[in-house]
Design an enzyme around this catalytic site. Sequence first.
Site, PDB file in Angstrom:
ATOM      1  N   ASP A 138      -2.765   3.352  -2.687  1.00 27.65           N
ATOM      2  CA  ASP A 138      -2.371   2.092  -2.059  1.00 27.65           C
ATOM      3  C   ASP A 138      -1.369   1.426  -3.009  1.00 27.65           C
ATOM      4  O   ASP A 138      -1.737   0.961  -4.093  1.00 27.65           O
ATOM      5  CB  ASP A 138      -3.615   1.220  -1.837  1.00 27.65           C
ATOM      6  CG  ASP A 138      -3.292  -0.095  -1.127  1.00 27.65           C
ATOM      7  OD1 ASP A 138      -2.138  -0.549  -1.223  1.00 27.65           O
ATOM      8  OD2 ASP A 138      -4.199  -0.677  -0.525  1.00 27.65           O
TER       9      ASP A 138
ATOM     10  N   LYS B  53       2.892  -7.370   3.081  1.00 24.76           N
ATOM     11  CA  LYS B  53       3.068  -8.029   1.789  1.00 24.76           C
ATOM     12  C   LYS B  53       4.532  -7.949   1.339  1.00 24.76           C
ATOM     13  O   LYS B  53       5.392  -8.511   1.978  1.00 24.76           O
ATOM     14  CB  LYS B  53       2.082  -7.416   0.778  1.00 24.76           C
ATOM     15  CG  LYS B  53       0.640  -7.314   1.319  1.00 24.76           C
ATOM     16  CD  LYS B  53       0.051  -8.654   1.619  1.00 24.76           C
ATOM     17  CE  LYS B  53      -1.288  -8.743   2.319  1.00 24.76           C
ATOM     18  NZ  LYS B  53      -2.065  -7.641   2.731  1.00 24.76           N
TER      19      LYS B  53
HETATM   20  C1  LIG Z   1      -3.948  -3.921  -1.625  1.00 19.47           C
HETATM   21  C2  LIG Z   1      -4.124  -4.097  -0.142  1.00 19.47           C
HETATM   22  N1  LIG Z   1      -4.265  -3.019   0.634  1.00 19.47           N
HETATM   23  C3  LIG Z   1      -4.435  -3.122   1.975  1.00 19.47           C
HETATM   24  C4  LIG Z   1      -4.485  -4.362   2.604  1.00 19.47           C
HETATM   25  C5  LIG Z   1      -4.693  -4.435   4.084  1.00 19.47           C
HETATM   26  O1  LIG Z   1      -3.493  -4.717   4.726  1.00 19.47           O
HETATM   27  P1  LIG Z   1      -3.359  -5.534   6.098  1.00 19.47           P
HETATM   28  O2  LIG Z   1      -3.882  -6.916   5.844  1.00 19.47           O
HETATM   29  O3  LIG Z   1      -1.901  -5.471   6.391  1.00 19.47           O
HETATM   30  O4  LIG Z   1      -4.193  -4.823   7.113  1.00 19.47           O
HETATM   31  C6  LIG Z   1      -4.343  -5.514   1.827  1.00 19.47           C
HETATM   32  C7  LIG Z   1      -4.398  -6.840   2.457  1.00 19.47           C
HETATM   33  O5  LIG Z   1      -4.514  -7.852   1.789  1.00 19.47           O
HETATM   34  C8  LIG Z   1      -4.159  -5.379   0.414  1.00 19.47           C
HETATM   35  O6  LIG Z   1      -4.026  -6.451  -0.394  1.00 19.47           O
END
Ligand SMILES: Cc1ncc(COP(=O)(O)O)c(C=O)c1O
Length: 389
Positions: A180, A205
Amino acid sequence: MCIFATMNTKMKVATKFIHAGMEPDPSTGAIMTPIYQTSTYVQSAPGNHKGFEYARSQNPTRKALEDALAVIENGKYALAFSSGVAATDAVIKLLEPGDEVIAANDMYGGTYRLFTKVFEKFGIKFHYVDMQNASNIEALINQNTKLIWTETPTNPLINVTDIAAVAAISKAHKTLLCVDNTFASPYLQNPLDLGADLAMHSSTKYLGGHSDVIQGALVMNDAELREKLYFLQKSCGAVPGPMDCFLVLRGIKTLHVRMQRHCENGEKIAHFLRKHPAVEKVFWCGFQDHPGYDVAKKQMRGFGGMMSFTLKDERIENATRVLSSTKLFSLAESLGGVESLINHPASMTHASIPREERIKNGLTDSLIRLSVGIEDAEDLIEDLNSAIG
Ligand SMILES: Cc1ncc(COP(=O)(O)O)c(C=O)c1O
């Protein structure tokens, strides 16, 4: 595939981020990819079409975005999803009941929730380990291990995982490695170059960058893996709409400039907080005494604008006072936008992790997380200074 996707190793980042995936629109020459707001495409005879049949399976705006995502992550293929969580969901759906996953013990709360509350009941087993030491992973690997899932730097404790070291373990045991890369963004870190099989993003983000879209992405090099994930994307249907694809495409064009300022502001604010007499500890991977500093320096091009801190007076009322007093830092979930945000992980982004589990891994009740935006750093420091008191 667009011409830029085939040139991706030659271009410098600033050029890449602006031109990635972009071709003038074939029907009009429009320099910006149009928002193809359509659900279907007309065929002249059954099966005789222009490569687009139904918009859950293909959309030209989404295709331009996916081409761009592949280029900026130094991958061959990318798939866009309706959220970051939907991208994660697709990766776990590659697995079968009985398969095992080794995941980081500090990561976004929603990822933990998806693993524990949705997929465990389908017979997938998750192990959580501190991935700051890659050798912790090896002890948990067995013949059922199919996936290693890591996040670096982590949300919210900014722990750093050595991607190349984990990739070596993953390759030796023939498992998939998914990183991630949301906190770093492709400007600061490219997991595929370090041996990962998949780079995952919450495009909500830094990629979008303006807090106006929810979206996710997966980038990879392996054609077979791309086919499996494309099948899941169209079969499960968590696809982003064309307007949202347009917004992320536009965000990517300024990613490098925004990230440079996020990094500059992040550094100033991390040092300001560290010197503040009321602050106990600052979690930011650009400090030379951060346990992951050497790895971060090796695998990242900068240290980013994400950080967390605790106060000396660690009563929750004190943290709440700070969280409610900032004027420029808005109290909100999410991160990576141009505007600065302040967040309370224990009650907001990470509330889905049981308290005991959180505390065990260092995520205390009074921890405050900052997403440092690209405003003037002096104004941001003044705002924090008056809120901390
Ligand atoms: C590090 C990280 N991965 C995944 C996600 C999940 O993404 P989404 O909110 O676009 O579904 C987030 C959301 O805050 C995140 O901070």
